[in-house]
Design an enzyme around this catalytic site. Structure first.
Site, short mmCIF file in Angstrom:
data_model
loop_
_atom_site.label_atom_id
_atom_site.label_comp_id
_atom_site.label_asym_id
_atom_site.label_seq_id
_atom_site.Cartn_x
_atom_site.Cartn_y
_atom_site.Cartn_z
N SER A 105 7.59 5.69 -7.34
CA SER A 105 6.36 4.61 -7.89
C SER A 105 5.85 5.36 -9.21
CB SER A 105 5.22 4.56 -6.86
OG SER A 105 5.65 4.30 -5.54
N CYS A 150 -0.72 2.79 -0.68
CA CYS A 150 0.59 3.49 -1.16
C CYS A 150 0.85 4.79 -0.36
CB CYS A 150 0.68 3.67 -2.59
SG CYS A 150 2.07 4.41 -3.35
N ASP A 175 2.74 -0.66 -1.39
CA ASP A 175 3.77 0.04 -1.93
C ASP A 175 4.24 1.18 -1.00
OD1 ASP A 175 5.72 0.79 -3.77
OD2 ASP A 175 4.30 1.69 -4.95
N TRP A 222 6.79 3.51 1.71
CA TRP A 222 8.13 3.85 2.10
C TRP A 222 8.45 4.85 3.14
CZ3 TRP A 222 5.57 5.17 -2.41
CH2 TRP A 222 4.94 6.70 -2.39
#
Ligand code: FAD
Length: 692
Positions: A452, A645, A690, A692
């Site tokens: 990011s 995030c 966002d 992961w």
């Protein structure tokens, strides 16, 4: 004299007229948008190749096509495995197809004696992967029209298909892609064979889910198509020829260059997922003070590349495998003395693309082209068993391949890569009998990793910052460490930039200067991936950001941008950032910068920290959210945006439920109503993730 393979490739193109692709295209090919070059080399799709999959199947005598929607390579790998298995066990003539390479308006002519398989990963918030966007929009579209519309029957009534989805149950829209496509296909009259399989990465059972799905699927398919199972024999997909007439120094040998432009030293744009920019690293530094953990900040220069980014986008970094793992891989295969021997790789099947440019060398394939350090599948181990150097090794490989629990205990739990598995099973004798094609077929090609972007494009248009924590963890019950491929490579680059002539983080060394020293002067191959994670276009709207650990990366960019806007006299809304880490003195990212932003933003910047190991009780960002319930709710009611995030598995989920809890309490409504409000926020892009 022997013809050069490139000459052969060109000849083949001239003769056949259309030979689709010589490479898998995703990384070494050139995208549709940029089919400008590199001529008809071994590095990209050939102009004029058909985009009609039925025509392609007819041309090549195929009766089964396996489409894949893949972001990180797993779905593509499963598709290849299905293709191989369908051929070796059932004599099906199979082909693998990247969804991006075809159009779909002729699917209504799909013959009833053929089969289509769809291996579809879901990405992010229930979205299709980049290569499947067009297919997804087409097939789920309101009024999908085919080339040969016939009103009397459902357009896909002839089509038989099977589906397997790759998803992650920690995301809200679990396996949304495969579910929606399956529904759409049925609506169009297609007939699914067997159950719609779903693999769950969140539960860590993807591979086993796939294996458990495919057996009954094959049986159902065999029955539906009248297939007979036969004794499976390995048939290589690629012919690997050692080219004694070429040396590694020859101009046409790929030593790790991503494509022909790079090989010829004419690296040129457009730079994208098929063609990386070799970017100078302007600056690199470490952000943690802890000795045993590293977190990198890097500023990567993109000026002159024509690359551009927007705040919230991702940078993709193309990694290099460590010398230690490359050596281990070559050594166990008995290839060390031939590591620089030139190999030409040729597809034995017109529909299978060589996943990297050729001719190359074993060393380059292992260093730059193959994911040799990745997870090993049980099926892959089983496929290698027949080529083991001793009967004992063969028996052990077969057992690992067949026994799920044994495999888990001996391989998966220990995070072994393929060379480590082979070493563990038999170290004293080399595994020289394995056809190299097995590795080209069975290992993913090395994947770029995403970061990011942690800078604002408004503030530093030509310099992309990233914030990456270096993966390095002790594997329990093993002397080995699990070391992230890309992050240790980046750490080595940082060490080199800071004067270490031979950096070897965690005992790893890297070919830092790249193929033919083309990355010298501290460069790294990158491209930009555009994302939907974006600030509201109106800077006066309030934003609430939750970013523990490296999850703070895009929020550094957001706050940087808002501070710049404030300095320029714009009316900037409240920015509330929740940051968490272990200890204030160890891993507090950008500690000093926040004070600078505060100067520019004043009361409009509220920075809340949660240090999990500084006090008697563990405190995480969710706890701090609850403490600021009133403020958060007020900002959201005031047209605010909510951003999360970082860690998808735990944090993002908990933040989601904490927010629903907060809304319920503050607005005096029940939890179901509050959850609906959160869902609506997501649907309206006012809750963005966002993760992961
Ligand atoms: P890898 O080599 O890819 O290993 C990563 C993990 O894979 C290991 O920890 C392990 O769990 C597993 N693994 C690896 N090898 C094996 C094996 N042999 N057997 C079993 N398991 C194995 N990271 C950041 O630090 N900062 C960011 O800003 C950031 N942003 C991201 C944004 C997006 C959209 C995405 C998708 C990811 C982001 N990431 C970010 C994560 C990043 O992309 C990488 O995944 C991360 O840096 C690790 O990469 P690596 O190559 O070092 O590790």
């Amino acid at each position: 004299a022997q013809l050069d393979v490139l000459d052969l490739a060109v000849l083949a193109v001239l003769l056949a007229g259309t030979v689709a692709y010589f490479t898998k295209g995703t990384y070494w090919g050139i995208s549709k948008a940029s089919q400008v070059s590199p001529s008809s080399s071994a590095t990209g799709p050939i102009k004029g190749a058909t985009r009609d999959v039925i025509e392609k199947m007819q041309e090549t005598g195929k009766d089964c096509v396996i489409f894949y929607a893949s972001q990180t390579g797993t779905a593509e790998d499963y598709a290849s495995r299905l293709a191989k298995e369908g051929h070796s066990r059932f004599g099906l003539n199979t082909m693998v197809a990247d969804l991006e390479d075809y159009d779909y308006d002729t699917l209504d002519t799909f013959p009833s004696n053929k089969i289509a398989m769809f291996v579809l990963a879901t990405y992010g918030e229930g979205e299709p992967t980049d290569n499947a966007v067009e297919f997804y929009e087409f097939i789920t579209g309101e009024d999908v029209t085919f080339s040969d519309p016939d009103d009397s029957e459902a357009p896909l009534h002839n089509m038989k298909y099977v589906t397997f989805g790759l998803g992650n149950n920690t995301y809200e829209h679990y396996n949304a892609m495969v579910r929606r496509v399956d529904l759409a296909l049925q609506k169009l009259g297609a007939n699914r064979i067997g159950t719609a399989g779903e693999g769950d990465d969140g539960a860590g059972t993807m591979e086993e889910d796939f294996l458990a799905w495919k057996e009954p699927m094959w049986l159902a398919l065999a029955e539906a198509m009248g297939l007979e199972e036969r004794e499976a024999v390995y048939e290589p997909v690629f012919k690997v020829t050692e080219r004694e007439d070429l040396t590694a120094e020859a101009d046409n040998v790929y030593l790790g260059e991503p494509n022909k432009n790079h090989l010829e030293g004419l690296s040129k744009g457009p730079y994208n997922a098929h063609n990386p920019f070799i970017a100078p690293i302007a600056e690199s530094r470490e952000l943690f003070t802890a000795k045993d953990r590293n977190c990198l900040h890097m500023d990567i220069e993109i000026s002159g590349s024509n690359l551009s980014y927007q705040t919230g986008d991702h940078l993709a970094v193309w990694p290099t495998n460590s010398g230690k793992e490359v050596n281990r891989f070559l050594e166990v295969l008995g290839l060390t003395s031939r590591s620089h021997t030139v190999i030409a790789v040729k597809s034995l099947d017109a529909t299978a693309k060589v996943p990297f440019p050729t001719p190359t060398t074993y060393d380059a394939a292992a260093s730059y082209y193959l994911e040799i350090c990745g997870t090993v599948s049980r099926q892959f181990v089983a496929s290698i068993a027949p080529f083991a150097p001793t009967d004992t090794a063969k028996a052990e490989m077969t057992k690992l391949g067949n026994d799920k629990d044994y495999f888990h205990e001996r391989v998966a739990e220990k995070y072994l890569n393929i060379a480590q598995v082979l070493e563990k099973v038999e170290k004293s004798q080399k595994w020289t009998g394995i056809p190299f094609s097995i590795f080209i077929e069975g290992l993913h090609r090395i994947q770029p990793r995403y970061y990011s972007i942690s800078s604002s494009s408004l503030v530093q248009k030509n310099k992309v910052s990233i914030t990456a924590v270096v993966e390095s963890s002790q594997i329990s019950g093993s002397p080995e460490m699990l070391k992230g491929v890309t992050t240790n490579y980046l750490l080595a680059l940082k060490q080199k930039q800071h004067g270490d002539p031979n950096p070897d983080p965690h005992g790893l060394s890297y070919a830092i200067t790249g193929p033919r020293n083309k990355y010298d002067g501290i460069h790294v191959p990158v491209h930009i991936r555009h994302s939907n994670f974006k600030l509201p276009s109106d800077p006066s709207k309030p934003i609430v950001m939750i970013g523990p650990g490296t999850g703070v990366a895009p929020f550094r960019a957001f706050v940087q941008e808002r501070a710049e806007q404030a300095k320029a006299g714009e009316n900037v809304g409240k920015c509330v950032l929740f940051f968490g880490c272990r200890r204030k003195t160890e891993d507090f990212l950008y500690q000093n910068e926040w004070e600078e932003y505060k100067k520019a933003l004043g009361d409009n910047f509220i920075f809340v920290t949660a240090f999990s190991r500084d006090g008697p009780e563990k405190v995480y960002v969710q706890h701090r959210l609850r403490e600021h319930a009133q403020l958060i709710d007020a900002l959201l009611q005031d047209r605010g945006y909510f951003y999360v995030c970082g860690d998808a598995a735990h944090m993002a989920r908990e933040v989601n439920s904490t927010l629903a809890e907060i809304i319920a309490k503050q607005r005096n409504i029940n939890e179901a109503q509050a959850e609906d409000i959160v869902k609506t926020m997501r649907a309206r892009n006012r809750y963005q993730e966002d993760v992961w």
